[in-house]
Design a protein around this motif. Structure first.
Motif, mmCIF file in Angstrom:
data_model
loop_
_atom_site.group_PDB
_atom_site.id
_atom_site.type_symbol
_atom_site.label_atom_id
_atom_site.label_comp_id
_atom_site.label_asym_id
_atom_site.label_seq_id
_atom_site.Cartn_x
_atom_site.Cartn_y
_atom_site.Cartn_z
ATOM 1 N N VAL A 76 0.845 -1.207 0.056
ATOM 2 C CA VAL A 76 -0.149 -0.059 -0.050
ATOM 3 C C VAL A 76 0.796 1.218 -0.082
ATOM 4 C CG1 VAL A 76 -1.959 1.022 1.385
ATOM 5 C CG2 VAL A 76 -1.811 -1.179 1.229
ATOM 6 N N THR A 77 0.848 2.057 -1.073
ATOM 7 C CA THR A 77 1.899 3.017 -1.308
ATOM 8 C C THR A 77 1.526 4.393 -0.786
ATOM 9 O OG1 THR A 77 0.991 3.542 -3.343
ATOM 10 C CG2 THR A 77 2.747 1.902 -3.445
ATOM 11 N N ASP A 78 0.376 4.690 -0.032
ATOM 12 C CA ASP A 78 -0.063 6.145 0.275
ATOM 13 C C ASP A 78 -0.742 5.782 1.546
ATOM 14 O OD1 ASP A 78 -1.835 8.317 0.765
ATOM 15 O OD2 ASP A 78 -0.622 9.108 -1.062
ATOM 16 N N ALA A 79 -0.341 6.438 2.569
ATOM 17 C CA ALA A 79 -0.918 6.370 3.897
ATOM 18 C C ALA A 79 -2.415 6.411 4.075
ATOM 19 C CB ALA A 79 -0.233 7.400 4.732
ATOM 20 N N SER A 80 -2.941 7.225 3.086
ATOM 21 C CA SER A 80 -4.474 7.196 3.114
ATOM 22 C C SER A 80 -5.040 6.179 2.461
ATOM 23 C CB SER A 80 -4.763 8.501 2.736
ATOM 24 O OG SER A 80 -4.565 8.654 1.389
ATOM 25 N N GLU A 81 -4.439 5.197 1.885
ATOM 26 C CA GLU A 81 -4.973 4.148 1.212
ATOM 27 C C GLU A 81 -4.971 2.785 1.817
ATOM 28 O OE1 GLU A 81 -3.400 5.745 -3.344
ATOM 29 O OE2 GLU A 81 -2.312 3.996 -2.261
ATOM 30 N N PHE A 82 -6.025 2.020 1.334
ATOM 31 C CA PHE A 82 -5.848 0.775 1.832
ATOM 32 C C PHE A 82 -6.109 -0.452 0.913
ATOM 33 C CE2 PHE A 82 -10.679 1.555 2.874
ATOM 34 C CZ PHE A 82 -10.993 1.051 1.643
ATOM 35 N N SER A 83 -5.720 -1.668 1.231
ATOM 36 C CA SER A 83 -6.083 -2.862 0.491
ATOM 37 C C SER A 83 -6.867 -3.898 1.073
ATOM 38 C CB SER A 83 -4.749 -3.368 -0.379
ATOM 39 O OG SER A 83 -5.147 -4.507 -1.236
ATOM 40 N N LEU A 84 -7.811 -4.503 0.694
ATOM 41 C CA LEU A 84 -8.588 -5.250 1.314
ATOM 42 C C LEU A 84 -9.198 -6.451 0.516
ATOM 43 C CD1 LEU A 84 -11.998 -5.011 1.245
ATOM 44 C CD2 LEU A 84 -11.400 -3.082 2.776
ATOM 45 N N VAL A 127 -8.150 1.427 -2.343
ATOM 46 C CA VAL A 127 -8.242 2.955 -2.500
ATOM 47 C C VAL A 127 -7.174 3.767 -3.252
ATOM 48 C CG1 VAL A 127 -8.553 5.606 -1.367
ATOM 49 C CG2 VAL A 127 -9.560 3.496 -0.120
ATOM 50 N N ASN A 128 -7.750 4.281 -4.451
ATOM 51 C CA ASN A 128 -6.764 4.870 -5.335
ATOM 52 C C ASN A 128 -6.898 6.417 -5.102
ATOM 53 O OD1 ASN A 128 -5.164 5.812 -7.513
ATOM 54 N ND2 ASN A 128 -6.999 5.420 -8.898
ATOM 55 N N SER A 129 -5.993 6.979 -4.359
ATOM 56 C CA SER A 129 -6.015 8.292 -4.022
ATOM 57 C C SER A 129 -5.673 9.161 -4.934
ATOM 58 C CB SER A 129 -5.131 8.744 -2.635
ATOM 59 O OG SER A 129 -3.878 8.436 -2.913
ATOM 60 N N ARG A 130 -4.630 8.704 -6.025
ATOM 61 C CA ARG A 130 -3.926 9.547 -7.123
ATOM 62 C C ARG A 130 -3.423 10.688 -6.513
ATOM 63 N NH1 ARG A 130 -5.694 7.770 -12.098
ATOM 64 N NH2 ARG A 130 -4.662 9.745 -12.818
ATOM 65 N N SER A 131 -2.913 10.375 -5.369
ATOM 66 C CA SER A 131 -1.906 11.489 -4.508
ATOM 67 C C SER A 131 -0.760 11.997 -5.291
ATOM 68 C CB SER A 131 -1.554 11.218 -3.132
ATOM 69 O OG SER A 131 -0.794 10.061 -3.425
ATOM 70 N N ARG A 132 -0.354 11.340 -6.235
ATOM 71 C CA ARG A 132 0.818 11.881 -7.263
ATOM 72 C C ARG A 132 0.403 12.234 -8.608
ATOM 73 N NH1 ARG A 132 2.126 8.048 -3.766
ATOM 74 N NH2 ARG A 132 4.017 8.199 -2.364
ATOM 75 N N GLY A 133 -0.778 12.293 -8.783
ATOM 76 C CA GLY A 133 -1.382 12.680 -10.093
ATOM 77 C C GLY A 133 -1.647 11.668 -10.972
ATOM 78 N N TYR A 134 -1.388 10.234 -10.534
ATOM 79 C CA TYR A 134 -1.586 9.072 -11.471
ATOM 80 C C TYR A 134 -2.130 7.957 -10.557
ATOM 81 C CZ TYR A 134 3.424 8.481 -9.957
ATOM 82 O OH TYR A 134 4.447 8.441 -9.193
ATOM 83 N N HIS A 135 -2.505 7.018 -11.289
ATOM 84 C CA HIS A 135 -2.978 5.761 -10.518
ATOM 85 C C HIS A 135 -2.077 5.267 -9.374
ATOM 86 C CE1 HIS A 135 -5.015 1.840 -9.495
ATOM 87 N NE2 HIS A 135 -5.862 2.582 -10.119
ATOM 88 N N THR A 136 -2.652 4.915 -8.336
ATOM 89 C CA THR A 136 -1.788 4.324 -7.392
ATOM 90 C C THR A 136 -1.056 2.946 -7.690
ATOM 91 O OG1 THR A 136 -1.687 3.376 -4.977
ATOM 92 C CG2 THR A 136 -3.710 2.789 -6.355
ATOM 93 N N ASN A 137 0.172 2.789 -6.930
ATOM 94 C CA ASN A 137 0.777 1.472 -7.136
ATOM 95 C C ASN A 137 0.281 0.478 -6.088
ATOM 96 O OD1 ASN A 137 2.873 1.934 -9.091
ATOM 97 N ND2 ASN A 137 3.634 3.275 -7.737
ATOM 98 N N THR A 138 -0.509 0.694 -5.330
ATOM 99 C CA THR A 138 -1.190 -0.044 -4.045
ATOM 100 C C THR A 138 -1.822 -1.390 -4.995
ATOM 101 O OG1 THR A 138 -1.653 1.750 -2.623
ATOM 102 C CG2 THR A 138 -3.212 -0.284 -2.432
ATOM 103 N N GLN A 139 -1.161 -2.467 -4.332
ATOM 104 C CA GLN A 139 -1.757 -3.754 -4.894
ATOM 105 C C GLN A 139 -3.070 -4.325 -4.302
ATOM 106 O OE1 GLN A 139 1.651 -5.860 -3.639
ATOM 107 N NE2 GLN A 139 2.634 -5.606 -5.404
ATOM 108 N N MET A 140 -3.649 -5.154 -5.106
ATOM 109 C CA MET A 140 -4.745 -5.756 -4.735
ATOM 110 C C MET A 140 -4.646 -7.259 -4.340
ATOM 111 S SD MET A 140 -8.676 -6.264 -6.319
ATOM 112 C CE MET A 140 -8.943 -4.543 -6.160
ATOM 113 N N GLY A 141 -4.833 -7.837 -3.493
ATOM 114 C CA GLY A 141 -4.461 -9.384 -3.304
ATOM 115 C C GLY A 141 -3.034 -9.545 -3.293
ATOM 116 N N SER A 142 -2.619 -10.562 -4.061
ATOM 117 C CA SER A 142 -1.093 -10.774 -4.255
ATOM 118 C C SER A 142 -0.471 -9.645 -4.989
ATOM 119 C CB SER A 142 -0.927 -12.001 -4.767
ATOM 120 O OG SER A 142 -1.469 -12.232 -6.116
ATOM 121 N N GLY A 143 -0.985 -8.988 -5.768
ATOM 122 C CA GLY A 143 -0.249 -7.951 -6.492
ATOM 123 C C GLY A 143 -0.118 -8.329 -7.854
ATOM 124 N N HIS A 144 -1.044 -9.556 -8.229
ATOM 125 C CA HIS A 144 -0.805 -10.066 -9.585
ATOM 126 C C HIS A 144 -2.175 -10.597 -10.020
ATOM 127 C CE1 HIS A 144 3.544 -11.266 -9.408
ATOM 128 N NE2 HIS A 144 3.319 -11.064 -8.212
#
Length: 403
Positions: free
Chosen positions: A181-189, A320-337
């Motif tokens: 999870v790349t941004d503190a305000s995001e989550f993956s569940l 949660v995709n916050s787009r805090s850097r102006g583009y889609h988050t790198n936050t993974q879902m599940g295994s990331g695959h």
């Protein structure tokens, strides 16, 4: 420089210093006021305990007398005690189809809370201060367009769902990962949802599964969690035991505590079983974890539509995709695959079932799949004699096709 200019300069400097001091003093007062409010809130939700257990991940688990837990702050529960477990589980329930290896980090020492108490992860000042506000602490962000469309306020899903009938519960096993999870305000569940009401402000949900949420927990561990709302995440409900609502009855599982071990890519897979069902006798919604371990229940009075039944059941992942850097988050879902990678590489749900009006577990019919952004996170379904109905789902987030 003339004396008049010097006087003006000194005056200006003095005013700047005074203004700076005023700003600092105001900021200190605001911080002190916020800290005071935070501490008052902690006193409300951190209940007196009879024993504490230190977890290897830094959590402190408090063993709280069961009738003093946060649920009993609710006016309709005040002065009462937890109900006994329902005598009847859903017909067709078979605990042998669930693995029992998965445990929680705090319990690795085999030290548990005494009978008559429940384990509660202690909430710290830092936990609360990480939230956007005290009012929103312990709650999901408000979701616009909860029908999982592209206007969902940054929430993205890859889910399987059934609707068009009356449902009285759901059950599945899901493998546990540690997505980045790349941004503190995001989550993956990864969770199952039991849903009723329209997808407006009257949405009722009961949710349970595992999540990685740096904002809520302060780390990247996957944790067993629950959630509920009766007004589409606006003012009601919360995660875990962070408000009055869910009544815990179990002394060996701490909701919100880290899960261990976890699945590894191309390695051993570990999953957890979750079942939510409506007790036909009293109408409350019970939660089961692992091989037949009852955790507790959501009293039916918490809800409007779910006082009767659910109109939809969902299984899958959410980020949660916050787009805090102006583009889609790198936050993974599940295994990331992605789902196509299959067993040992992609995240899965297996043995998907629903509970019908007769309190019987049934396989799914008319299963639908939905991925908001399939180039970021996708999903596929299958069926066999061992896993029954199953899904693979997930993805890496930002990539060449997901910007």
């Amino acid at each position: 420089m003339s004396s008049q200019s010097t006087t003006i300069l000194i005056f200006a400097c003095t005013m700047m210093i005074l203004l700076s001091m005023f700003v600092v003093e105001s900021s200190v007062r605001i911080n002190e006021t916020r800290l005071t409010r935070v501490r008052l809130h902690l006193n409300k939700i951190n209940k007196p305990f009879v024993k504490t257990i230190q977890s290897p991940d830094g959590d402190v688990i408090d063993c709280v007398v069961s009738h003093l837990q946060p649920a009993f702050d609710h006016p309709k529960l005040r002065g009462q005690r937890p109900l006994e477990a329902p005598v009847e589980r859903p017909k067709g329930h078979n605990s042998s189809d669930e693995r029992v290896e998965t445990i929680q980090l705090w319990a690795e020492s085999k030290e548990f809370c005494p009978k008559g108490t429940i384990p509660i992860r202690r909430t710290t000042e830092n936990d609360v201060l990480r939230a956007s506000s005290l009012r929103r602490f312990g709650r999901k962000r408000k979701i616009r367009g909860v029908r999982h469309d592209t206007m969902s306020g940054g929430h993205e899903h890859a889910v399987a769902f059934v609707n068009g009938d009356k449902y009285y519960g759901a059950k599945a096993s899901m493998n546990v990962w540690t997505p980045e999870v790349t941004d503190a305000s995001e989550f993956s569940l990864s969770q199952l949802w039991v849903i009723s009401g329209s997808f407006g402000n009257d949405l009722n949900t009961i949710e349970a599964g595992w999540q990685v949420s740096p904002e809520l927990y302060g780390d990247g561990y996957p944790r067993f969690f629950t959630y509920w709302t009766t007004d589409a995440y606006q003012t009601t409900g919360c995660y875990n035991l962070l408000c009055s609502g869910f009544v815990q009855t179990n002394n060996r599982i701490a909701i919100g505590a880290a899960i261990s071990p976890r699945s590894s890519y191309n390695g051993k897979q570990f999953d957890i079983g979750v079942m939510i069902w409506k007790d036909p006798k009293h109408g409350h919604w019970w939660l089961q974890f692992g091989s037949g371990v009852l955790i507790g229940y959501w009293p039916s009075f918490l809800f409007t539509h779910l006082q009767k039944e659910a109109s939809m059941v969902q299984f899958g992942g959410e980020v949660v995709n916050s787009r805090s850097r102006g583009y889609h988050t790198n936050t993974q879902m599940g295994s990331g695959h992605f789902a196509d990678e299959g067993f040992g590489k992609a995240a899965y749900f297996r043995n998907l079932q629903v509970v019908d009006w007769d309190n019987s577990l049934l396989p799914l019919t008319n299963l639908h799949l939905l991925a908001d952004h399939p180039n970021c996170y996708d999903i596929k379904a299958g069926k066999n004699n061992v896993w029954g109905d199953y899904i693979y789902y997930g993805g890496p987030g930002r990539n060449a096709g997901c910007q």
